[in-house]
Design a protein around this motif. Structure first.
Motif, short mmCIF file in Angstrom:
data_model
loop_
_atom_site.label_atom_id
_atom_site.label_comp_id
_atom_site.label_asym_id
_atom_site.label_seq_id
_atom_site.Cartn_x
_atom_site.Cartn_y
_atom_site.Cartn_z
N LYS A 331 -40.43 -43.87 30.62
CA LYS A 331 -41.64 -43.81 29.81
C LYS A 331 -42.86 -43.96 30.70
CE LYS A 331 -39.62 -45.43 25.47
NZ LYS A 331 -39.68 -46.44 24.39
N VAL A 332 -43.90 -43.16 30.38
CA VAL A 332 -45.08 -43.13 31.25
C VAL A 332 -46.35 -43.26 30.42
CG1 VAL A 332 -43.91 -41.75 32.98
CG2 VAL A 332 -45.21 -40.61 31.17
N SER A 333 -47.43 -43.56 31.12
CA SER A 333 -48.70 -43.77 30.42
C SER A 333 -49.45 -42.46 30.19
CB SER A 333 -49.59 -44.70 31.25
OG SER A 333 -49.82 -44.15 32.54
N TRP A 334 -49.09 -41.41 30.91
CA TRP A 334 -49.83 -40.15 30.78
C TRP A 334 -49.19 -39.23 29.74
CZ3 TRP A 334 -47.29 -41.35 35.47
CH2 TRP A 334 -46.14 -40.60 35.74
N ILE A 335 -49.89 -38.17 29.44
CA ILE A 335 -49.41 -37.16 28.49
C ILE A 335 -48.76 -36.03 29.28
CG2 ILE A 335 -50.16 -35.39 26.84
CD1 ILE A 335 -52.34 -37.35 25.93
N TRP A 339 -42.70 -32.87 27.83
CA TRP A 339 -41.80 -33.95 27.42
C TRP A 339 -42.39 -34.90 26.40
CZ3 TRP A 339 -36.81 -33.80 28.18
CH2 TRP A 339 -36.30 -33.00 29.22
N GLY A 340 -43.71 -34.97 26.29
CA GLY A 340 -44.28 -35.88 25.30
C GLY A 340 -45.78 -35.79 25.27
N ASN A 341 -46.34 -35.40 24.14
CA ASN A 341 -47.78 -35.19 24.02
C ASN A 341 -48.49 -36.46 23.56
OD1 ASN A 341 -50.01 -33.48 24.28
ND2 ASN A 341 -50.05 -33.04 22.09
N ALA A 342 -47.99 -37.60 24.03
CA ALA A 342 -48.60 -38.89 23.69
C ALA A 342 -48.20 -39.90 24.76
CB ALA A 342 -48.12 -39.37 22.32
N PRO A 343 -49.06 -40.88 25.04
CA PRO A 343 -48.69 -41.92 26.00
C PRO A 343 -47.40 -42.63 25.58
CG PRO A 343 -51.03 -42.03 25.47
CD PRO A 343 -50.41 -41.06 24.51
#
Length: 493
Positions: A331-335, A339-343
């Motif tokens: 899990k990462v803090s960026w968008i 893979w994921g359009n949210a922090p």
């Protein structure tokens, strides 16, 4: 010997080898300087070490080759925020892309260094044995062939420089492009010269045998060349893969696939040739660019992230061993647009290099390893109509990672086996700079890339790659064309 760089004589290399960004920007070197610079065996060995050093200092060989092969294909996304890498990701590469200019210069610089060795080694008389001279020449021929193979695969027709350029005379420096067939003919000639001179090994030190070109490396590269050329010669592929597999060097698959990439088993029995890194001042900076924050120790967005398509391919095969050695989720803090359009989304990270070490990793990079050659032999057998024997080899690779062997029904025809090999190569060799070459060789690049089902989460729209025949080669760097009016551009650019 733990590192070939210990042979470098700094003043010699700085004063005698080409240090320019491309083959056209060359300062004259006097005959007197050249004659005195390579008068002894240790001096010509230092020059040879300078050729190898191109693997460790070139952006292309350290990192960009993965961009050219895996990001450009269906294996990885660009990640990060570099517009030039995004061009590779979307297969929309322009002639002004700085990475192709850098690669062109890096590789021609290495070729120029090899030419220095090839011209001067025969003239050295002091502190050198004939065996040493032959081995030095064999390595230089191998390295020149390796670099021209890199160029011809990516650009098609390219200029052939077979002598060291010690003049700025445009009639010498501004060569036109040689045809693909001419380049392949030269590559094969160089590798045949290498085979007559190279040993199977240099003794008992694996860190030497895997750092230098050997007969095994030359045979492995010849197999790849004969497979990749416009009209493959699969009889020759079979001949040279057999020479590797049956080599007195004793190449064998590691029992544990994960050990290939854990950082503790480099220069192993499966390895044929590796780029060597010791860490510290002689470290590999590429892992820091790719590994997640928990390993890299920083929090910025990373490059070269595994694609959803690659992860799905591992999952569809139930291939957990190779997946876990190749991909790490965090899990990462960026968008991330894929893979994921949210922090706090879970993002896939490239994981075959596992040790960032603050830009100074000791993680090596495989250039040639046995599993690749075994699968290439399977390809040759299948193309020569020996499908059953090809399947046996695929199953050896699958058995190592605890996958069931292919059944007769799954490999009922030459075409199904061909597709099985392509899939196996993808799962085995992801992030090792092989995928684009495979798609080109199988005539699948356009079909595969235009079938990728990616969604850009930032827009909610499908990604359209729209790959055409033009995209199968890279553009010649525009600044090289501007310098050399004898160069022509590839069609469509």
């Amino acid at each position: 010997m733990k590192n070939l760089k210990q042979y470098i004589m700094i003043s010699l290399v700085a004063g005698s080898l080409v240090s320019c960004n491309d083959e056209l920007d060359i300062k004259p070197i006097s005959e007197e300087t050249a004659a005195s610079a390579y008068a002894t065996g240790p001096q010509i060995q230092a020059a040879l070490t300078g050729v190898y050093e191109s693997f460790q200092s070139s952006d292309y060989y350290i990192w960009d080759r993965v961009i050219y092969q895996d990001v450009r294909s269906d294996n990885h996304y660009a990640g990060g925020d570099n517009p030039e890498i995004y061009q590779f990701d979307r297969i929309d590469i322009t002639p002004t892309n700085g990475r192709i200019y850098g690669m062109w210069g890096n590789v021609y610089n290495a070729i120029s260094k090899a030419n220095v060795v090839l011209e001067n080694a025969p003239l050295v008389e002091n502190r050198i044995t004939e065996e040493e001279r032959e081995q030095i020449l064999g390595q230089a021929y191998f390295l020149r062939a390796y670099h021209y193979f890199t160029l011809v695969k990516n650009f098609g027709d390219v200029p052939l420089y077979l002598e060291f350029i010690s003049t700025t005379d445009p009639s010498v420096t501004r060569k036109p492009r040689a045809s693909v067939n001419e380049v392949y003919t030269q590559i094969i000639a160089d590798l045949e010269e290498a085979l007559t001179r190279l040993p199977d090994d240099y003794g008992n030190d694996a860190s030497v045998n895997k750092a230098r070109a050997t007969k095994g490396a030359a045979n492995a590269l010849l197999a790849k060349v004969y497979a990749q050329m416009p009209v493959p010669d699969y009889n020759k592929v079979l001949e040279h893969t057999n020479a590797v597999i049956n080599s007195p060097a004793g190449y064998t698959l590691l029992a544990n696939y994960a050990e290939l990439f854990d950082g503790n088993h480099y220069n192993n029995s499966e390895s044929i040739l590796e780029i060597q890194f010791l860490g510290g001042d002689e470290g590999n900076w590429a892992p820091q660019m790719q590994l997640p924050p928990s390993i890299s120790g920083d929090s910025w967005r990373k490059f070269v992230t595994p694609s959803k398509d690659l992860v799905a391919a591992f999952d569809a095969e139930g291939d957990n061993i190779r997946k876990n050695a190749t991909v790490l989720f965090e899990k990462v803090s960026w968008i991330d647009e894929y893979w994921g359009n949210a922090p706090n989304s879970s993002v896939a990270f490239a994981y075959k290099w596992k040790n960032a070490s603050a830009w100074a990793s000791a993680d090596n990079e495989y250039l040639l390893r046995l599993a690749d050659i075994i699968l290439l032999k399977a390809e040759a057998l299948n193309e020569l109509g020996q499908t059953d024997q090809a399947v046996e080899l695929i199953n050896i690779i699958r058995n190592r990672v605890e996958l069931e062997p292919f059944t007769v029904g799954e490999t009922a025809s030459q075409n199904t086996v061909r597709n099985a090999i392509l899939k196996e190569r993808r799962l085995e060799l992801a992030q090792e700079a092989k995928r684009w070459d495979d798609l080109i060789r199988y005539n699948k690049a356009i079909e595969v890339m235009n079938s990728v089902d990616d969604i850009d989460l930032s827009t909610g729209q499908p990604v359209k790659y729209s790959v055409t025949e033009k995209d199968l080669l890279l553009p010649i760097p525009q600044n090289e064309i501007d310098r050399n009016p004898n160069l022509t551009q590839n069609p469509g650019y």
